[in-house]
Design an enzyme around this catalytic site. Structure first.
Site, PDB file in Angstrom:
ATOM      1  N   GLU A 156     -65.427  90.307  58.039  1.00  0.00           N
ATOM      2  CA  GLU A 156     -64.864  90.561  56.709  1.00  0.00           C
ATOM      3  C   GLU A 156     -64.544  92.060  56.583  1.00  0.00           C
ATOM      4  O   GLU A 156     -65.320  92.906  57.024  1.00  0.00           O
ATOM      5  CB  GLU A 156     -65.880  90.161  55.634  1.00  0.00           C
ATOM      6  CG  GLU A 156     -65.358  90.321  54.215  1.00  0.00           C
ATOM      7  CD  GLU A 156     -66.380  89.868  53.169  1.00  0.00           C
ATOM      8  OE1 GLU A 156     -67.575  89.723  53.510  1.00  0.00           O
ATOM      9  OE2 GLU A 156     -65.973  89.658  52.017  1.00  0.00           O
ATOM     10  N   GLU A 164     -66.809  79.085  52.682  1.00  0.00           N
ATOM     11  CA  GLU A 164     -67.997  79.950  52.708  1.00  0.00           C
ATOM     12  C   GLU A 164     -68.923  79.674  51.528  1.00  0.00           C
ATOM     13  O   GLU A 164     -68.447  79.441  50.407  1.00  0.00           O
ATOM     14  CB  GLU A 164     -67.513  81.400  52.663  1.00  0.00           C
ATOM     15  CG  GLU A 164     -68.607  82.423  52.458  1.00  0.00           C
ATOM     16  CD  GLU A 164     -68.034  83.811  52.221  1.00  0.00           C
ATOM     17  OE1 GLU A 164     -66.855  84.049  52.582  1.00  0.00           O
ATOM     18  OE2 GLU A 164     -68.756  84.653  51.670  1.00  0.00           O
ATOM     19  N   HIS A 222     -69.084  80.965  46.694  1.00  0.00           N
ATOM     20  CA  HIS A 222     -70.171  81.729  46.052  1.00  0.00           C
ATOM     21  C   HIS A 222     -71.381  80.879  45.635  1.00  0.00           C
ATOM     22  O   HIS A 222     -71.928  81.055  44.546  1.00  0.00           O
ATOM     23  CB  HIS A 222     -69.633  82.487  44.838  1.00  0.00           C
ATOM     24  CG  HIS A 222     -68.912  83.748  45.214  1.00  0.00           C
ATOM     25  ND1 HIS A 222     -69.539  84.838  45.736  1.00  0.00           N
ATOM     26  CD2 HIS A 222     -67.601  84.072  45.146  1.00  0.00           C
ATOM     27  CE1 HIS A 222     -68.664  85.785  45.977  1.00  0.00           C
ATOM     28  NE2 HIS A 222     -67.476  85.349  45.639  1.00  0.00           N
ATOM     29  N   ARG A 267     -58.636  85.717  53.060  1.00  0.00           N
ATOM     30  CA  ARG A 267     -59.454  84.901  52.169  1.00  0.00           C
ATOM     31  C   ARG A 267     -58.737  84.809  50.836  1.00  0.00           C
ATOM     32  O   ARG A 267     -58.240  85.827  50.330  1.00  0.00           O
ATOM     33  CB  ARG A 267     -60.820  85.575  51.987  1.00  0.00           C
ATOM     34  CG  ARG A 267     -61.824  84.726  51.234  1.00  0.00           C
ATOM     35  CD  ARG A 267     -63.069  85.535  50.851  1.00  0.00           C
ATOM     36  NE  ARG A 267     -62.924  86.115  49.534  1.00  0.00           N
ATOM     37  CZ  ARG A 267     -63.948  86.568  48.780  1.00  0.00           C
ATOM     38  NH1 ARG A 267     -65.180  86.498  49.255  1.00  0.00           N
ATOM     39  NH2 ARG A 267     -63.745  87.079  47.610  1.00  0.00           N
ATOM     40  N   GLU A 286     -74.553  85.493  53.924  1.00  0.00           N
ATOM     41  CA  GLU A 286     -74.469  86.900  53.521  1.00  0.00           C
ATOM     42  C   GLU A 286     -75.709  87.375  52.776  1.00  0.00           C
ATOM     43  O   GLU A 286     -75.928  88.571  52.669  1.00  0.00           O
ATOM     44  CB  GLU A 286     -73.200  87.161  52.695  1.00  0.00           C
ATOM     45  CG  GLU A 286     -73.192  86.488  51.342  1.00  0.00           C
ATOM     46  CD  GLU A 286     -71.901  86.754  50.575  1.00  0.00           C
ATOM     47  OE1 GLU A 286     -70.818  86.689  51.169  1.00  0.00           O
ATOM     48  OE2 GLU A 286     -71.996  87.025  49.370  1.00  0.00           O
ATOM     49  N   TYR A 310     -66.131  85.775  38.825  1.00  0.00           N
ATOM     50  CA  TYR A 310     -66.452  86.790  39.830  1.00  0.00           C
ATOM     51  C   TYR A 310     -65.629  86.528  41.083  1.00  0.00           C
ATOM     52  O   TYR A 310     -65.510  85.411  41.547  1.00  0.00           O
ATOM     53  CB  TYR A 310     -67.940  86.697  40.164  1.00  0.00           C
ATOM     54  CG  TYR A 310     -68.368  87.624  41.266  1.00  0.00           C
ATOM     55  CD1 TYR A 310     -68.625  88.958  40.996  1.00  0.00           C
ATOM     56  CD2 TYR A 310     -68.499  87.173  42.565  1.00  0.00           C
ATOM     57  CE1 TYR A 310     -69.014  89.824  42.001  1.00  0.00           C
ATOM     58  CE2 TYR A 310     -68.888  88.023  43.575  1.00  0.00           C
ATOM     59  CZ  TYR A 310     -69.145  89.355  43.284  1.00  0.00           C
ATOM     60  OH  TYR A 310     -69.528  90.191  44.291  1.00  0.00           O
ATOM     61  N   ASP A 353     -64.212  81.388  49.600  1.00  0.00           N
ATOM     62  CA  ASP A 353     -65.636  81.594  49.293  1.00  0.00           C
ATOM     63  C   ASP A 353     -65.979  80.865  47.994  1.00  0.00           C
ATOM     64  O   ASP A 353     -65.358  81.117  46.954  1.00  0.00           O
ATOM     65  CB  ASP A 353     -65.875  83.107  49.134  1.00  0.00           C
ATOM     66  CG  ASP A 353     -67.338  83.472  48.968  1.00  0.00           C
ATOM     67  OD1 ASP A 353     -68.177  82.559  48.854  1.00  0.00           O
ATOM     68  OD2 ASP A 353     -67.637  84.679  48.953  1.00  0.00           O
ATOM     69  N   ARG A 408     -73.003  84.413  58.602  1.00  0.00           N
ATOM     70  CA  ARG A 408     -72.448  85.587  57.928  1.00  0.00           C
ATOM     71  C   ARG A 408     -73.458  86.702  57.675  1.00  0.00           C
ATOM     72  O   ARG A 408     -73.230  87.603  56.869  1.00  0.00           O
ATOM     73  CB  ARG A 408     -71.818  85.146  56.605  1.00  0.00           C
ATOM     74  CG  ARG A 408     -70.439  84.602  56.855  1.00  0.00           C
ATOM     75  CD  ARG A 408     -69.689  84.238  55.637  1.00  0.00           C
ATOM     76  NE  ARG A 408     -69.706  85.179  54.552  1.00  0.00           N
ATOM     77  CZ  ARG A 408     -69.080  86.360  54.519  1.00  0.00           C
ATOM     78  NH1 ARG A 408     -68.378  86.747  55.571  1.00  0.00           N
ATOM     79  NH2 ARG A 408     -69.169  87.143  53.468  1.00  0.00           N
ATOM     80  N   TRP A 445     -73.577  82.279  41.275  1.00  0.00           N
ATOM     81  CA  TRP A 445     -72.184  82.751  41.301  1.00  0.00           C
ATOM     82  C   TRP A 445     -71.784  83.008  42.740  1.00  0.00           C
ATOM     83  O   TRP A 445     -70.745  83.432  43.056  1.00  0.00           O
ATOM     84  CB  TRP A 445     -71.978  83.998  40.451  1.00  0.00           C
ATOM     85  CG  TRP A 445     -72.874  85.146  40.801  1.00  0.00           C
ATOM     86  CD1 TRP A 445     -74.038  85.472  40.189  1.00  0.00           C
ATOM     87  CD2 TRP A 445     -72.686  86.096  41.846  1.00  0.00           C
ATOM     88  NE1 TRP A 445     -74.585  86.573  40.801  1.00  0.00           N
ATOM     89  CE2 TRP A 445     -73.763  86.979  41.820  1.00  0.00           C
ATOM     90  CE3 TRP A 445     -71.688  86.286  42.797  1.00  0.00           C
ATOM     91  CZ2 TRP A 445     -73.912  88.023  42.725  1.00  0.00           C
ATOM     92  CZ3 TRP A 445     -71.818  87.327  43.694  1.00  0.00           C
ATOM     93  CH2 TRP A 445     -72.930  88.191  43.659  1.00  0.00           C
TER      94      TRP A 445
HETATM   95  O1  KDG Z   1     -73.200  92.210  46.708  1.00  0.00           O
HETATM   96  C1  KDG Z   1     -72.646  90.943  46.729  1.00  0.00           C
HETATM   97  C2  KDG Z   1     -71.301  90.960  47.420  1.00  0.00           C
HETATM   98  O2  KDG Z   1     -71.369  91.601  48.654  1.00  0.00           O
HETATM   99  C3  KDG Z   1     -70.776  89.561  47.625  1.00  0.00           C
HETATM  100  O3  KDG Z   1     -70.721  88.881  46.426  1.00  0.00           O
HETATM  101  C4  KDG Z   1     -69.414  89.572  48.228  1.00  0.00           C
HETATM  102  O4  KDG Z   1     -69.400  87.179  48.423  1.00  0.00           O
HETATM  103  C5  KDG Z   1     -69.053  88.255  48.846  1.00  0.00           C
HETATM  104  C6  KDG Z   1     -68.261  88.302  50.062  1.00  0.00           C
HETATM  105  O5  KDG Z   1     -68.024  87.231  50.618  1.00  0.00           O
HETATM  106  O6  KDG Z   1     -67.905  89.381  50.496  1.00  0.00           O
HETATM  107 MG    MG Z   2     -69.252  85.688  50.027  1.00  0.00          MG
END
Ligand code: KDG
Ligand code: MG
Length: 402
Positions: free
Chosen positions: A339, A236, A212, A147, A262, A159, A210, A283, A402
């Protein structure tokens, strides 16, 4: 076989982890991850104050019944705190069942469907050359999937781009606020990263990214279409997924595969996404989506609709969760990818485990149960530290995903 002890252990070997440990009258123990990043004590209290007293005296072999008992019996359903607590109990019961049977949990789930679990690592950097160096490092280590995340010019600290992946990526940064997020800058600059990676390393490995949850559906659609030539394994979390039908817009415009989930806690968070085939990878993870029992149900639904698994495995999910994920990953027919964000050395010491990495794959190991434990003496040396996930704001100060 009755449960005679249920205890919650909180430890912070670099970041906070909450673990449930169950003990049976035959002296068999089982562990379950109960970590909810930034809200750890809420789950600890849910377990200690409400769930643990209900477990004492219950038959440890009744995994499905205990799941239904905690889910339906609580009346208040779903949500991250409830589902993480249920997940911890469920995971610990699978661990106990495996130990009682003398089998690794994956054997109880139907045995192996593959030889190893393909994982992806995180290549992060403030600049494209920094990310390229990281990609090279992962490929040298044998990874088959990477990634990539990069800083965006004109935007402060973002982030998820710090190379210091052990702590910052998954949010152990109590006060971090980025206050100049610009989707326009991101959309303009991000394709150059994929272009540079493919130009230098070619196409013979899976490339992931990702977003976010920072885009709208039409912005996401534009990005997906723009980067099709780089053949990403997935994009993602392009948009927040509370509005599942929002993915229809993205889907209409691009063939870039989509992954999300996630932050999902139940099958109902992704029912439409799956049954309308609006995503390619789900995910959801063991710890936040109700444990092995419920995540397996999600994956089984997904299998009917050509959606594959891609479980969240950031390092704020403990090694107990990772071990449980690997047993599921190796057994299900529709595995996609896992992951794998390595834990710090301190965390690995607190949670001794049987899983191992080789040649781009993780292997769950052959130890009965999950093959993971918590060293309670060591855990006690790392007391809880309050920590929050970061906040992202637009230039005008508006709070943004984020
Ligand atoms: O607690 C939040 C994280 O696990 C997350 O932000 C990590 O986006 C993330 C990822 O794809 O692992
Ligand atoms: Mg993520």
């Amino acid at each position: 076989m009755k449960i005679i002890d249920a205890r919650v252990i909180i430890t912070c070997p670099g970041r906070n982890f909450v673990t449930l440990k169950l003990t049976t009258d035959e002296g068999v123990t089982g562990v379950g991850d109960a970590t909810l990043n930034g809200r750890e004590l809420a789950v600890a209290s849910y377990l200690t104050d409400h769930v643990c007293p209900l477990l004492l005296g219950r038959d440890a072999s009744r995994i499905e019944d205990t799941w239904q008992f905690l889910y339906k019996g609580g009346y208040w359903r779903r949500g991250p705190v409830t589902m993480t607590a249920i997940a911890a109990v469920d995971t610990a019961l699978w661990d106990i069942k495996g130990k009682m049977a003398g089998l690794p949990v994956y054997q109880l789930l139907g045995g192996r469907s593959r030889d190893g679990v393909t994982v992806y690592g995180h290549a992060n950097g403030e600049t494209v050359p920094e990310v390229l160096d990281e990609v090279a490092r992962f490929l040298d280590l044998g990874y088959r999937a990477v990634r990539v995340q990069v800083g965006i010019q004109g935007i402060g600290s973002i982030y998820g781009v710090s190379p210091d992946t052990a702590h910052r990526e998954s949010g152990y940064v109590p006060t971090a606020e980025s206050s100049d997020w610009s989707t326009a800058r991101y959309l303009h600059q991000i394709p150059a990263l994929f272009e540079a990676v493919r130009e230098r390393f070619g196409f013979d490995f899976a490339l992931l990214h990702d977003a976010h949850h920072r885009l709208t559906p039409i912005e996401a659609a534009r990005l997906g279409r723009r980067v099709e030539e780089y053949q990403l394994f997935w994009l993602e979390d392009l948009v927040p997924a509370e509005l599942q039908e929002g993915f229809r817009i993205i889907r209409q415009h691009t063939t870039t595969p989509l992954a999300v989930g996630e932050v999902f806690n139940s099958i109902w968070d992704c029912q439409q996404l799956i049954t309308e085939q609006l995503i390619d990878f789900i995910r959801a993870d063991v710890v936040h989506a109700g444990g092995i029992t419920h995540l397996r149900r999600i994956f089984q639904l997904a299998d009917l609709y050509h959606v594959r698994s891609g479980s969240h495995g950031a390092n704020d999910l403990s090694p107990v969760c990772l071990a449980a994920a690997l047993h599921l990953d190796i057994s299900i027919p529709n595995f996609g990818i896992q992951e794998y964000m390595r834990h710090s050395a301190e965390t690995d010491e607190v949670f001794p485990h049987a899983y191992s990495f080789a040649d781009g794959y993780l292997h769950p190991g052959e130890v009965p149960g999950l093959g993971v434990d918590i060293d309670e003496e060591l855990a006690a040396r790392y007391p809880y530290q309050r920590a929050y996930l970061p906040i992202n704001r637009l230039v005008d100060g508006t709070v943004h995903s984020w």
